[in-house]
Design an enzyme around this catalytic site. Structure first.
Site, PDB file in Angstrom:
ATOM      1  N   GLU A 142       0.950  -1.238  -0.090  1.00 13.02           N
ATOM      2  CA  GLU A 142       0.063  -0.210  -0.196  1.00 13.02           C
ATOM      3  C   GLU A 142       0.839   1.301   0.106  1.00 13.02           C
ATOM      4  OE1 GLU A 142      -3.145  -0.154   3.111  1.00 13.02           O
ATOM      5  OE2 GLU A 142      -3.851  -1.854   2.357  1.00 13.02           O
ATOM      6  N   GLU A 174      -5.049  -8.476   0.725  1.00  6.63           N
ATOM      7  CA  GLU A 174      -5.670  -8.439   1.921  1.00  6.63           C
ATOM      8  C   GLU A 174      -7.211  -8.215   1.784  1.00  6.63           C
ATOM      9  OE1 GLU A 174      -4.564  -5.059   4.271  1.00  6.63           O
ATOM     10  OE2 GLU A 174      -2.274  -5.490   3.922  1.00  6.63           O
TER      11      GLU A 174
END
Length: 472
Positions: free
Chosen positions: A169, A368
């Site tokens: 991220e 995720e």
């Protein structure tokens, strides 16, 4: 209601993910101060219930037992992050730490010996604080230090790692540091954030360049948090607002890391508003072009819904993406009230189709996806097990749409849940629990939740029964 057995491809990756800063604890190996440790010293009141990452899930002392819990919850793969601060305890540079090498080699060997593939991520928000003082991702010196760290990891652990990832991220630190104020040092300056974005992408490409010289069988890529962007309506103003939001939050990292080029429309917009990075050159752009992802991790939690702005911007305020759109609250949306996120399972299908249609159907996996819930003690039975049927339902509903994406031709190789054992979560500490295994903070006792038992059966069966008529 008739159910169909949903079956996933052979050798599908079933597992979960967490990060070093959120799970390991400081330990005794030696470790540079991270930005999170410094921030806690400076402003502990910003951390939920004043809990730091000092101990976290104490994985550094309990990793052998934790690997056994991975087996007991059906893992055939697991994503860890390697701590830059632990590998280079002298402020992220200098001599590599032999104790850190020993720890990670022991952990990765233990995982491999138990049939669990090592997915190793090199950076998960945990900048050594001394390197932040040099400018963090705004600094070429920090890029150089990162590439040296990455190259060291490839050399020391390459024989044990199944897949490598440069960043988790990378948009997160840009948003948190330069736009929204939830990462240290909370600068709020878009143009500096644009520079940090560019150097993050360059660091990613240079790490891939370094990786290639080893000729490992493993692959290398990155992990991006991506939300499909939906306009409120098909009114041209709403559609344009959604396109711009998507450029900032999705294409900004996805395009250069997978295609090797930045989106032309985003570059034009930044030039128009004088928000382009200052330090870049043609050699940098060539490196980015020639060193792109071999595999892509997709973190999906919620959709993004936007509408055209109805209110004026303060021209004296800082430049932000929200100059061009407003967030839209869709009536009737389902919510995870604890996290404040919309639950929209079909979004995982939309995301995968975007990757298939617009990014060469690159090999990818869900890296995720998960549901954070507060006060899970409410759902414990008399034996101390969390009966989290809500999490099982969440997983099944998302997996059903992931299965549909695979049927529709998406090159999806696995599903990793966030997370394995309840772990420390940045400013929120242990407010919301995400794990397949519950953690008693006082005793560090681990107890497999009902979802952990479900996940083991899911992995063993490589699928589950589901009413596919619900899919739209």
């Amino acid at each position: 209601m008739s159910k169909t057995k949903i079956t996933f491809p052979k050798d599908f990756w079933w597992g979960s993910a967490w990060s070093a800063e959120q799970a390991e604890g400081r330990g005794e190996t030696g470790k540079a101060e991270t930005i999170w440790e410094r921030w806690y010293k400076e402003e502990p009141y910003r951390f939920y219930k004043g809990i730091s990452s000092e101990v976290a899930t104490d994985h550094i002392h309990r990793y052998k037992d934790d690997v056994q819990l991975m087996k007991q919850t059906g893992h055939n793969s697991f994503r860890v992050s390697i701590s830059w601060a632990r590998m280079f305890p002298n402020d992220g540079v200098g001599q590599v730490n032999p104790k850190a090498i020993e720890f990670y080699r022991d952990l990765f060997t233990e995982m491999n010996n138990n049939g669990i593939k090592v997915f190793a991520n090199l950076y998960h928000f945990d900048m050594p604080a001394a390197l932040q003082d040099l400018g963090g991702w705004e600094s070429r010196e920090v890029v150089d230090a990162y590439v040296n760290y990455a190259d060291t990891c490839f050399k020391e652990f390459g024989d044990l790692v199944y897949n490598w990832f440069t960043f988790n991220e990378p948009l997160g630190p840009i948003l948190g540091t330069y736009l929204e104020g939830f990462h240290y040092p909370n600068l709020i300056d878009f143009k500096r954030g644009a520079q940090a974005t560019f150097f993050t992408v360059l660091a990613h490409a240079r790490a891939i360049q370094a990786f290639k010289k080893y000729n490992y069988d493993s692959k290398i890529g990155t992990i991006l948090n991506l939300s499909p962007t939906f306009p409120r309506s098909q009114n041209p103003a709403d559609v344009k607002a959604a396109e711009i939001a998507d450029l900032f939050y999705t294409r900004s990292f996805l395009d250069p890391m997978v295609k090797g080029v930045f989106p032309a429309k985003l570059v034009a917009l930044l030039k128009e508003y004088d928000q382009m990075p200052v330090d870049f050159n043609q050699d940098d752009l060539a490196i980015i072009k020639d060193n792109t992802c071999q595999i892509l991790g997709l973190n999906y939690y919620e959709p993004r819904r936007v509408k055209a702005r109805l209110t004026a911007i303060n021209p004296d305020g800082p430049f932000l993406p929200e100059w061009f759109f407003e967030n839209y609250t869709m009536p009737g949306r389902r919510m995870n009230e604890y996290r404040g996120w919309e639950i929209y399972e079909k979004g995982i299908h939309d995301l995968c189709m975007d990757i298939k249609d617009n990014y060469g159907n690159i090999e990818a996996f869900i890296s995720e996806n998960g549901m954070g819930v507060a006060d899970e003690e409410r759902f414990m039975d008399e034996n101390g097990q969390v009966i989290d049927d809500y999490r099982i339902e969440f997983i099944q509903d998302h997996l059903a749409y992931l299965w549909k994406a695979i049927q529709d031709g998406c090159n999806i190789k696995g599903y990793h849940l966030w997370t394995f054992i309840d772990c420390w979560s940045w400013i929120n500490s242990y407010k919301n629990r995400y794990g397949l295994v519950s953690l008693d903070l006082k005793t560090q006792k681990r107890t497999i939740k009902k979802s952990g038992e479900f996940y083991k059966k899911l992995s063993e069966d490589n699928g589950f029964s589901y009413d596919v008529d619900k899919l739209i």
